[in-house]
Design an enzyme around this catalytic site. Structure first.
Site, short mmCIF file in Angstrom:
data_model
loop_
_atom_site.label_atom_id
_atom_site.label_comp_id
_atom_site.label_asym_id
_atom_site.label_seq_id
_atom_site.Cartn_x
_atom_site.Cartn_y
_atom_site.Cartn_z
N ASP A 105 -3.25 3.00 -4.01
CA ASP A 105 -2.18 2.29 -3.33
C ASP A 105 -1.90 1.11 -4.23
O ASP A 105 -2.71 0.17 -4.30
CB ASP A 105 -2.63 1.80 -1.94
CG ASP A 105 -1.48 1.12 -1.22
OD1 ASP A 105 -0.76 0.33 -1.86
OD2 ASP A 105 -1.28 1.37 -0.01
N HIS A 106 -0.80 1.16 -4.97
CA HIS A 106 -0.65 0.17 -6.04
C HIS A 106 -0.56 -1.27 -5.51
O HIS A 106 -0.78 -2.21 -6.23
CB HIS A 106 0.52 0.52 -6.98
CG HIS A 106 1.88 0.20 -6.45
ND1 HIS A 106 2.52 1.00 -5.54
CD2 HIS A 106 2.72 -0.82 -6.70
CE1 HIS A 106 3.70 0.47 -5.26
NE2 HIS A 106 3.85 -0.64 -5.94
N HIS A 165 1.14 0.77 2.11
CA HIS A 165 1.15 -0.62 1.62
C HIS A 165 1.00 -1.65 2.74
O HIS A 165 0.19 -2.55 2.68
CB HIS A 165 2.43 -0.91 0.84
CG HIS A 165 2.73 0.08 -0.25
ND1 HIS A 165 1.75 0.65 -1.01
CD2 HIS A 165 3.90 0.60 -0.70
CE1 HIS A 165 2.30 1.48 -1.90
NE2 HIS A 165 3.60 1.46 -1.72
C1 BG6 Z 1 6.48 2.73 -3.48
C2 BG6 Z 1 7.53 3.28 -2.57
O1 BG6 Z 1 5.21 3.12 -3.06
O2 BG6 Z 1 6.57 1.31 -3.49
C3 BG6 Z 1 8.91 2.82 -2.99
O3 BG6 Z 1 7.47 4.70 -2.59
C4 BG6 Z 1 8.96 1.33 -3.12
O4 BG6 Z 1 9.90 3.28 -2.08
C5 BG6 Z 1 7.80 0.81 -3.97
O5 BG6 Z 1 10.19 0.97 -3.72
C6 BG6 Z 1 7.72 -0.71 -3.93
O6 BG6 Z 1 6.78 -1.13 -4.85
P1 BG6 Z 1 6.90 -2.57 -5.54
O7 BG6 Z 1 5.67 -2.68 -6.37
O8 BG6 Z 1 8.17 -2.55 -6.33
O9 BG6 Z 1 6.96 -3.56 -4.44
#
Ligand code: BG6
Length: 490
Positions: A178-179, A241
């Site tokens: 989960d980044h 997230h």
């Molecule tokens: C991803 C989603 O996991 O996270 C996307 O699938 C979203 O829809 C993105 O745009 C948002 O990530 P960040 O790091 O740009 O906030």
């Protein structure tokens, strides 16, 4: 301040979906940055694998372009890029038929180094790839597998995927990414809570009125029509997230930063989330879908027009009033919201403390606002603690609110590493603290599924909102009904 780089052991990084969007935008640039920072030991190799037929040189050209487009020019001077490209090779594989896996085996050879299989592919292929890796004897004790979300679209499909991967790899070898957990400020949340004596005694229902978690984006569908229209904001953002952020805010102090210690505590939070049942869903959840409007200064199409095929009830916005049924958080609502094509790109967590119990000041002093702790995850990462002070100068005792403002960007001049850099290095190290364990993913779905079910049963429509605003008016009503208001980000 200089950061401390601890080199990792040599590794083979095999990326399925090696010519895809994630590899181009995130994985290859992140690996490049870690080499550039001096974190690699030799020999470290990167093998691209996907269905396209491609030579090693063509894959290197792909990586060269990815680095040119996603790494700042000042970080690509000298021999670094050539050194990086020299590590790369490519094998064409077909996950469905198994064709190419023997070539992959040959490419890896008898190397017993750490082996990372990164699955940057559709989840429908997870089982096939894992099966082929096993069949071809590619899974060594030193192997790890990394999988990207979405891990399922409900509890049942998540279990099936987890079973497929679990049939080949032990849980200790599985890294569910989960980044958001790799973002610097998200990790800072743990530092703020557990490396300071200041907040923890106040971190409970006796002192906190409510919590807000907002992840707002200005982008729309981008190129993800097929995936997104089947998923929607609840599955795409909240199941993973946002619930992960909620866990880090709400969990008890783990005994240590050891992976299971942290994940046990997060799991308890997920299991304590009060189920949103069918009758409550219309009051405690809001679904929205953007209509044409303006975003980032230009006119933009509505979701349906972007989709280009007529009709869809998929939500691009969701707001939820969540409750955690345990001693620490009883009676403290967690207001969650996320959406695309909103007024600005901002992710933040707001902890609003309770008002003071009694004011000693007369009416000329003005309003006394409750203290707020605002943790800004992106952009302009930092923490603001709003407090009341006396307005300086003559005029009696007039009070006003100011922020003790700690901007990380200003305090630390170094480049803020992308979440993937940290997470990939953790995979190589075998550290699972920032990755989701199977039971966590499934517990999150257990809370999400009834909401999806309630929406379906009641045919709860996604309410239209103009692109470039803060979502449907029902989202404002969701919080204002409780006498509270969404924090306005500046
Ligand atoms: C991803 C989603 O996991 O996270 C996307 O699938 C979203 O829809 C993105 O745009 C948002 O990530 P960040 O790091 O740009 O906030």
């Amino acid at each position: 301040m200089t950061s401390q780089i601890i080199p990792v052991e040599p590794f083979d990084f095999i990326v399925f979906g090696g010519t895809g969007d994630l590899a181009e935008r995130k994985l290859l640039p992140s690996l490049y940055h870690r080499q550039h920072a001096g974190q690699f030991s030799e020999p470290t190799r990167i093998i691209g694998a996907s269905r396209s037929k491609m030579s090693d040189d063509e894959f290197r050209a792909f990586a060269r372009k990815a680095i040119a487009e996603h790494v700042k020019p000042e970080d690509t001077v000298g021999e670094q890029v050539e050194r990086f490209l020299a590590r790369l090779s490519y094998v064409s594989v077909d996950a469905k038929t198994g064709e190419g896996f023997s070539r992959l085996k040959k490419a890896i050879g008898s190397n017993e180094a750490i082996r990372v299989f990164y699955l940057a592919v559709a989840p429908a292929l997870f089982g096939d790839i894992a099966g082929n890796l096993q069949e071809h004897g590619l899974v060594s004790p030193n192997s790890r597998i990394v999988v990207e979300k979405p891990i399922g679209r409900d509890l049942e499909s998540a279990r099936a995927l987890n079973d497929q991967i679990g049939a080949v790899f032990d849980e200790q070898q599985i890294f569910r990414i989960d980044h958001y957990l790799g973002k610097e400020t998200v990790q800072n949340l743990m530092a703020l809570r557990f490396a300071n004596a200041l907040y923890e005694p106040l971190w409970n229902s006796a002192h906190i009125d409510h919590v807000q978690i907002t992840v707002a984006e200005t982008v729309g569908l981008e190129d993800r029509v097929t995936y997104y229209d089947k998923a929607g904001a609840l599955r795409d953002m909240v199941q993973n997230h946002i619930l992960q952020l909620l866990c880090l805010v709400a969990m008890e102090a783990p005994g240590s930063m050891e992976a299971d210690s942290v994940r046990d505590e997060k799991l308890k939070v997920l299991r304590s989330l009060k189920r949103v049942n069918g009758a409550e869903a219309p009051r405690s959840t809001v679904r929205g879908q953007y209509r044409a409007g303006a975003s980032s200064g230009g006119a933009v199409k509505g979701y349906i027009e972007e989709l280009g095929n007529g009709q869809s009830n998929t939500e691009t916005f969701v707001a939820i009033k969540a409750e955690i049924a345990n001693w620490r958080w009883a009676g403290v609502p967690f207001y969650l919201r996320t959406g695309k094509r909103l007024a600005s790109r901002v992710s933040e967590i707001v902890i609003e403390f309770k008002p003071i119990p009694h004011s000693i000041f007369d009416e000329n002093a003005g309003n006394i606002s409750a203290n707020q702790l605002v943790i800004r995850l992106q952009p302009d990462e930092g923490v603001k603690q709003w407090i009341m002070i006396k307005d300086p100068g003559p005029g009696g005792m007039r009070l006003r609110q100011i922020a003790l403002d700690m901007s990380f960007a200003e305090s630390f001049q170094e480049r803020n590493p992308d979440a993937y850099e940290r997470l990939i290095m953790d995979v190589v190290r075998g550290n699972q603290t920032l990755f989701m364990r199977r039971d966590e993913v499934e517990a999150a779905w257990k809370w999400i599924d009834p909401i999806l079910g309630a929406w379906e049963d009641s045919r709860q429509e996604a309410q239209g909102y103009t692109a470039g605003t803060w979502g449907p008016s029902a989202s404002i009503a969701l919080i204002e009904r409780d006498g509270r208001t969404w924090h306005e980000s500046d």
